[in-house]
Design a protein around this motif. Structure first.
Motif, PDB file in Angstrom:
ATOM      1  N   SER A  62      39.740 -14.876 -17.288  1.00 21.76           N
ATOM      2  CA  SER A  62      41.233 -15.216 -18.229  1.00 21.76           C
ATOM      3  C   SER A  62      41.605 -14.958 -19.356  1.00 21.76           C
ATOM      4  O   SER A  62      42.371 -16.047 -19.860  1.00 21.76           O
ATOM      5  CB  SER A  62      41.324 -17.108 -17.564  1.00 21.76           C
ATOM      6  OG  SER A  62      41.020 -17.984 -18.036  1.00 21.76           O
ATOM      7  N   LEU A  63      40.251 -14.831 -20.174  1.00 19.56           N
ATOM      8  CA  LEU A  63      40.370 -14.881 -21.309  1.00 19.56           C
ATOM      9  C   LEU A  63      41.159 -14.014 -22.406  1.00 19.56           C
ATOM     10  O   LEU A  63      42.070 -14.692 -23.183  1.00 19.56           O
ATOM     11  CB  LEU A  63      39.061 -14.353 -22.270  1.00 19.56           C
ATOM     12  CG  LEU A  63      37.899 -15.479 -22.526  1.00 19.56           C
ATOM     13  CD1 LEU A  63      36.275 -14.921 -21.888  1.00 19.56           C
ATOM     14  CD2 LEU A  63      37.654 -16.984 -23.207  1.00 19.56           C
ATOM     15  N   GLU A  64      42.394 -12.891 -21.628  1.00 21.84           N
ATOM     16  CA  GLU A  64      43.113 -12.662 -22.071  1.00 21.84           C
ATOM     17  C   GLU A  64      44.764 -13.042 -22.168  1.00 21.84           C
ATOM     18  O   GLU A  64      45.427 -13.346 -22.848  1.00 21.84           O
ATOM     19  CB  GLU A  64      43.287 -11.041 -21.318  1.00 21.84           C
ATOM     20  CG  GLU A  64      44.416 -11.975 -20.128  1.00 21.84           C
ATOM     21  CD  GLU A  64      43.007 -12.083 -18.600  1.00 21.84           C
ATOM     22  OE1 GLU A  64      43.824 -12.277 -17.718  1.00 21.84           O
ATOM     23  OE2 GLU A  64      41.760 -12.217 -19.172  1.00 21.84           O
ATOM     24  N   ARG A  65      44.630 -14.245 -21.265  1.00 21.37           N
ATOM     25  CA  ARG A  65      45.278 -14.702 -21.488  1.00 21.37           C
ATOM     26  C   ARG A  65      45.118 -15.594 -22.758  1.00 21.37           C
ATOM     27  O   ARG A  65      46.654 -16.489 -23.552  1.00 21.37           O
ATOM     28  CB  ARG A  65      45.072 -16.427 -20.771  1.00 21.37           C
ATOM     29  CG  ARG A  65      46.518 -16.242 -19.722  1.00 21.37           C
ATOM     30  CD  ARG A  65      46.040 -14.640 -18.728  1.00 21.37           C
ATOM     31  NE  ARG A  65      47.186 -14.734 -17.392  1.00 21.37           N
ATOM     32  CZ  ARG A  65      47.096 -14.202 -16.239  1.00 21.37           C
ATOM     33  NH1 ARG A  65      45.937 -13.078 -16.375  1.00 21.37           N
ATOM     34  NH2 ARG A  65      47.816 -14.272 -15.279  1.00 21.37           N
ATOM     35  N   ALA A  66      44.083 -16.388 -23.857  1.00 20.57           N
ATOM     36  CA  ALA A  66      44.561 -15.667 -25.442  1.00 20.57           C
ATOM     37  C   ALA A  66      44.953 -15.731 -26.194  1.00 20.57           C
ATOM     38  O   ALA A  66      45.018 -15.684 -27.570  1.00 20.57           O
ATOM     39  CB  ALA A  66      42.458 -16.322 -25.402  1.00 20.57           C
ATOM     40  N   ILE A  67      44.519 -14.175 -26.392  1.00 19.13           N
ATOM     41  CA  ILE A  67      45.074 -12.948 -26.934  1.00 19.13           C
ATOM     42  C   ILE A  67      46.585 -13.387 -27.652  1.00 19.13           C
ATOM     43  O   ILE A  67      46.660 -13.368 -28.721  1.00 19.13           O
ATOM     44  CB  ILE A  67      45.287 -11.552 -26.020  1.00 19.13           C
ATOM     45  CG1 ILE A  67      43.900 -11.131 -25.810  1.00 19.13           C
ATOM     46  CG2 ILE A  67      45.929 -10.183 -27.167  1.00 19.13           C
ATOM     47  CD1 ILE A  67      43.804 -10.276 -24.808  1.00 19.13           C
ATOM     48  N   TYR A 210      37.718 -21.280 -26.693  1.00 17.68           N
ATOM     49  CA  TYR A 210      38.291 -20.125 -25.699  1.00 17.68           C
ATOM     50  C   TYR A 210      37.275 -20.800 -24.504  1.00 17.68           C
ATOM     51  O   TYR A 210      37.757 -20.283 -23.244  1.00 17.68           O
ATOM     52  CB  TYR A 210      37.917 -19.083 -25.196  1.00 17.68           C
ATOM     53  CG  TYR A 210      39.521 -18.769 -26.470  1.00 17.68           C
ATOM     54  CD1 TYR A 210      40.920 -19.208 -27.127  1.00 17.68           C
ATOM     55  CD2 TYR A 210      38.466 -18.610 -28.367  1.00 17.68           C
ATOM     56  CE1 TYR A 210      41.394 -18.802 -28.265  1.00 17.68           C
ATOM     57  CE2 TYR A 210      39.580 -17.643 -28.934  1.00 17.68           C
ATOM     58  CZ  TYR A 210      41.090 -18.221 -29.002  1.00 17.68           C
ATOM     59  OH  TYR A 210      41.402 -18.089 -30.249  1.00 17.68           O
ATOM     60  N   TYR A 211      37.049 -22.067 -24.352  1.00 16.95           N
ATOM     61  CA  TYR A 211      35.528 -22.115 -22.927  1.00 16.95           C
ATOM     62  C   TYR A 211      36.252 -22.705 -22.356  1.00 16.95           C
ATOM     63  O   TYR A 211      35.830 -22.093 -21.198  1.00 16.95           O
ATOM     64  CB  TYR A 211      34.796 -23.180 -23.518  1.00 16.95           C
ATOM     65  CG  TYR A 211      34.826 -24.373 -23.445  1.00 16.95           C
ATOM     66  CD1 TYR A 211      35.219 -25.290 -22.739  1.00 16.95           C
ATOM     67  CD2 TYR A 211      35.365 -24.798 -25.226  1.00 16.95           C
ATOM     68  CE1 TYR A 211      34.904 -26.742 -23.383  1.00 16.95           C
ATOM     69  CE2 TYR A 211      35.859 -26.383 -25.297  1.00 16.95           C
ATOM     70  CZ  TYR A 211      35.898 -26.815 -24.685  1.00 16.95           C
ATOM     71  OH  TYR A 211      35.982 -28.488 -24.115  1.00 16.95           O
ATOM     72  N   ARG A 212      37.385 -23.287 -22.338  1.00 20.66           N
ATOM     73  CA  ARG A 212      38.494 -23.795 -21.466  1.00 20.66           C
ATOM     74  C   ARG A 212      38.601 -22.953 -20.640  1.00 20.66           C
ATOM     75  O   ARG A 212      38.995 -23.145 -19.217  1.00 20.66           O
ATOM     76  CB  ARG A 212      38.915 -24.741 -21.993  1.00 20.66           C
ATOM     77  CG  ARG A 212      38.533 -25.494 -22.524  1.00 20.66           C
ATOM     78  CD  ARG A 212      40.215 -26.323 -22.564  1.00 20.66           C
ATOM     79  NE  ARG A 212      39.422 -28.064 -23.851  1.00 20.66           N
ATOM     80  CZ  ARG A 212      39.428 -28.071 -25.234  1.00 20.66           C
ATOM     81  NH1 ARG A 212      39.277 -27.036 -25.641  1.00 20.66           N
ATOM     82  NH2 ARG A 212      39.127 -29.050 -25.895  1.00 20.66           N
ATOM     83  N   TYR A 213      38.902 -21.409 -21.269  1.00 18.83           N
ATOM     84  CA  TYR A 213      39.585 -20.621 -20.134  1.00 18.83           C
ATOM     85  C   TYR A 213      38.249 -19.797 -19.336  1.00 18.83           C
ATOM     86  O   TYR A 213      39.135 -20.078 -18.127  1.00 18.83           O
ATOM     87  CB  TYR A 213      40.448 -18.882 -20.661  1.00 18.83           C
ATOM     88  CG  TYR A 213      41.651 -19.745 -21.827  1.00 18.83           C
ATOM     89  CD1 TYR A 213      42.880 -19.365 -21.894  1.00 18.83           C
ATOM     90  CD2 TYR A 213      41.144 -20.187 -23.072  1.00 18.83           C
ATOM     91  CE1 TYR A 213      44.334 -19.301 -22.393  1.00 18.83           C
ATOM     92  CE2 TYR A 213      42.429 -20.553 -23.981  1.00 18.83           C
ATOM     93  CZ  TYR A 213      43.700 -20.393 -23.564  1.00 18.83           C
ATOM     94  OH  TYR A 213      44.564 -20.554 -24.168  1.00 18.83           O
ATOM     95  N   PRO A 214      38.041 -19.554 -19.333  1.00 22.62           N
ATOM     96  CA  PRO A 214      37.047 -19.797 -17.787  1.00 22.62           C
ATOM     97  C   PRO A 214      36.343 -20.788 -17.763  1.00 22.62           C
ATOM     98  O   PRO A 214      36.376 -20.331 -16.261  1.00 22.62           O
ATOM     99  CB  PRO A 214      35.299 -18.709 -18.927  1.00 22.62           C
ATOM    100  CG  PRO A 214      35.616 -18.346 -20.143  1.00 22.62           C
ATOM    101  CD  PRO A 214      36.936 -19.301 -21.111  1.00 22.62           C
ATOM    102  N   LEU A 215      36.298 -22.514 -18.034  1.00 25.60           N
ATOM    103  CA  LEU A 215      35.696 -23.071 -17.242  1.00 25.60           C
ATOM    104  C   LEU A 215      36.343 -23.859 -16.467  1.00 25.60           C
ATOM    105  O   LEU A 215      36.638 -23.909 -15.245  1.00 25.60           O
ATOM    106  CB  LEU A 215      35.393 -23.896 -18.254  1.00 25.60           C
ATOM    107  CG  LEU A 215      35.060 -25.353 -17.598  1.00 25.60           C
ATOM    108  CD1 LEU A 215      33.780 -24.948 -17.681  1.00 25.60           C
ATOM    109  CD2 LEU A 215      34.543 -26.480 -18.870  1.00 25.60           C
ATOM    110  N   PHE A 216      38.038 -23.621 -16.783  1.00 26.37           N
ATOM    111  CA  PHE A 216      39.313 -23.759 -16.174  1.00 26.37           C
ATOM    112  C   PHE A 216      40.326 -23.166 -14.903  1.00 26.37           C
ATOM    113  O   PHE A 216      40.736 -23.033 -14.410  1.00 26.37           O
ATOM    114  CB  PHE A 216      40.371 -25.105 -16.514  1.00 26.37           C
ATOM    115  CG  PHE A 216      39.139 -26.372 -17.181  1.00 26.37           C
ATOM    116  CD1 PHE A 216      38.338 -26.773 -16.183  1.00 26.37           C
ATOM    117  CD2 PHE A 216      38.622 -26.607 -18.262  1.00 26.37           C
ATOM    118  CE1 PHE A 216      38.001 -28.735 -16.202  1.00 26.37           C
ATOM    119  CE2 PHE A 216      38.232 -27.447 -18.600  1.00 26.37           C
ATOM    120  CZ  PHE A 216      37.953 -28.328 -18.109  1.00 26.37           C
ATOM    121  N   SER A 217      41.285 -22.357 -16.318  1.00 26.01           N
ATOM    122  CA  SER A 217      42.142 -21.170 -16.053  1.00 26.01           C
ATOM    123  C   SER A 217      41.299 -20.213 -14.877  1.00 26.01           C
ATOM    124  O   SER A 217      42.581 -20.363 -14.674  1.00 26.01           O
ATOM    125  CB  SER A 217      42.299 -20.896 -17.772  1.00 26.01           C
ATOM    126  OG  SER A 217      42.798 -22.225 -18.073  1.00 26.01           O
TER     127      SER A 217
END
Length: 418
Positions: A62-67, A210-217
């Motif tokens: 889900s890191l692409e959501r942060a782009i 951006y650790y929250r994205y892999p951890l939660f999203s």
């Protein structure tokens, strides 16, 4: 406000042209494909598409959501590269797992396929994840024409190979179409990126930021995709490939207007909201309501026609054998309409960093659907009873999501202005 409306129409029109062309190609190919391939072949293809949808949606964690919301173009470039590396690693790992253990998503569903289909599945998952990553980059750069061109190329290549070379099959054509789309968007990224490599310093920054994205999203996105596709998977498991084929054809056809409307409205909403959420939250709140109103209006005539004439339309367009697909669609009208209304604003909770709320909603919906199928199996319900019950449960949860998103965005908007 006038500028906002102008930009919305401009972005929406750019996406609409490409999406409309892409969906028209799929629609025009469907009557020929339905006469070239039977329900069982379509059943396997439907399972293949479902698996890709589930895994490609979260293969980059889900890191692409942060782009789109990255603070600088340098950070966004690093995120794109990181997403591609992660997706390639995980899809390769899935392939290795099959070769060493013989276990695949197909085997878990009791669907027999050859080993080359598993290879195509892994490639399809990677290309699907790459397309999603590049699409978020194009949204950040507001290069909507590139997204449209990629969608047109994907549909043209997919439909062309599936029709012209039947021996290749549906799955090969789909994989080649995904490759074409990824190549077009990848080339655009390469031309517009910032030249920057990975260092310990910037990798540390990405982890902390951006650790929250892999951890939660990522878990929530996986659950969301799984929940959307779990009816197909469970229908295949409990009712077999042929029923899954009829169901898949219904989804394929009705998915065209849904995808056309939701992708245009959703991509425009996300690209605008990601940039001005904190500076102009009232503008985002107005856009949120506007997008929902448009989805309601655009979808209503389509679903009225389907509610009345779906079986006859399917029989006329695809052959009498496929009338059953139209009967399935009739049972699913409520949930499909609610899906069309909800999907364009489905990123709202992510933008507001309400990952926990999103995760709980996804998990509750998934559990409810699984329980439905377990009860249906134990009580020996027929497929029509199952689909009717699923439509009721799905509509209820989409309504809950709209309420949660509306209240969260309203509270964020007016809470900041007090």
């Amino acid at each position: 406000m006038m500028k906002q409306a102008t930009n919305f129409k401009k972005f929406a029109w750019r996406l609409l042209k490409g999406n409309a062309f892409a969906q028209c190609l799929i629609f025009l190919a469907a009557p020929f494909l339905s006469r070239m391939y039977g329900p069982e072949v379509f059943g396997t293809y439907t399972v293949y598409l479902s698996i890709i949808s589930i895994f490609s949606n979260s293969m980059a964690l889900s890191l692409e959501r942060a782009i789109p919301i990255a603070q600088t173009k340098r950070i966004a470039t690093l995120l794109v590269k990181l997403c591609l590396i992660i997706a390639l690693s995980l899809s390769s790992l899935m392939l290795l797992c099959y070769f060493f253990t013989g276990i695949s998503a197909f085997s878990l569903l009791n669907v027999r396929v050859s080993s080359h289909i598993i290879l195509l599945l892994s490639l399809g998952i990677f290309f699907g994840s790459a397309i999603q990553t590049f699409t978020f980059w194009q949204m950040r750069e507001q290069r909507f024409a590139t997204i449209s061109h990629a969608k047109m190329a994907q549909s043209a290549v997919t439909s062309g190979f599936q029709l012209a070379i039947p021996s290749f099959g549906l799955i090969v054509g789909d994989m080649l179409g995904r490759f074409g789309s990824a190549a077009i968007q990848g080339l655009s990224f390469w031309k517009t990126r910032v030249k920057i490599g990975f260092t310990k310093r910037n990798m540390g920054f990405l982890v902390r930021k951006y650790y929250r994205y892999p951890l939660f999203s990522s878990g929530s996105l996986f659950l969301n995709a799984l929940t959307l596709q779990v009816p197909v998977l469970l229908i295949t498991y409990y009712f077999g490939n042929e029923v899954a084929g009829f169901f898949g054809m219904g989804q394929r056809v009705i998915g065209m207007p849904i995808f056309l409307i939701t992708s245009v409205l959703g991509q425009v909403f996300y690209s605008v909201a990601a940039k001005v959420m904190y500076e102009e939250s009232s503008r985002v709140f107005s856009l949120f309501k506007n997008v929902i109103r448009k989805a309601v209006v655009y979808g209503l005539p389509i679903f009225i026609v389907l509610a009345v004439f779906a079986p006859s339309l399917f029989a006329l367009a695809f052959g009498e054998e496929w009338r059953v697909s139209g009967e399935y669609v009739q049972r699913l009208i409520p949930v499909l309409y609610m899906q069309l209304i909800t999907v364009p604003v489905s990123q709202t909770l992510y933008l507001l960093e309400r990952q926990k709320t999103q995760f709980l909603w996804d998990f509750s919906r998934l559990v409810s659907i699984v329980i439905l199928f377990l009860v249906a199996h134990s009580q020996q319900w027929d497929i029509f009873s199952v689909l009717t019950s699923y439509a009721i449960i799905g509509s209820f949860f989409y309504g809950i999501f709209l309420v949660l998103s509306y209240r969260a965005l309203r509270g964020f908007t007016f809470g900041r202005h007090r």
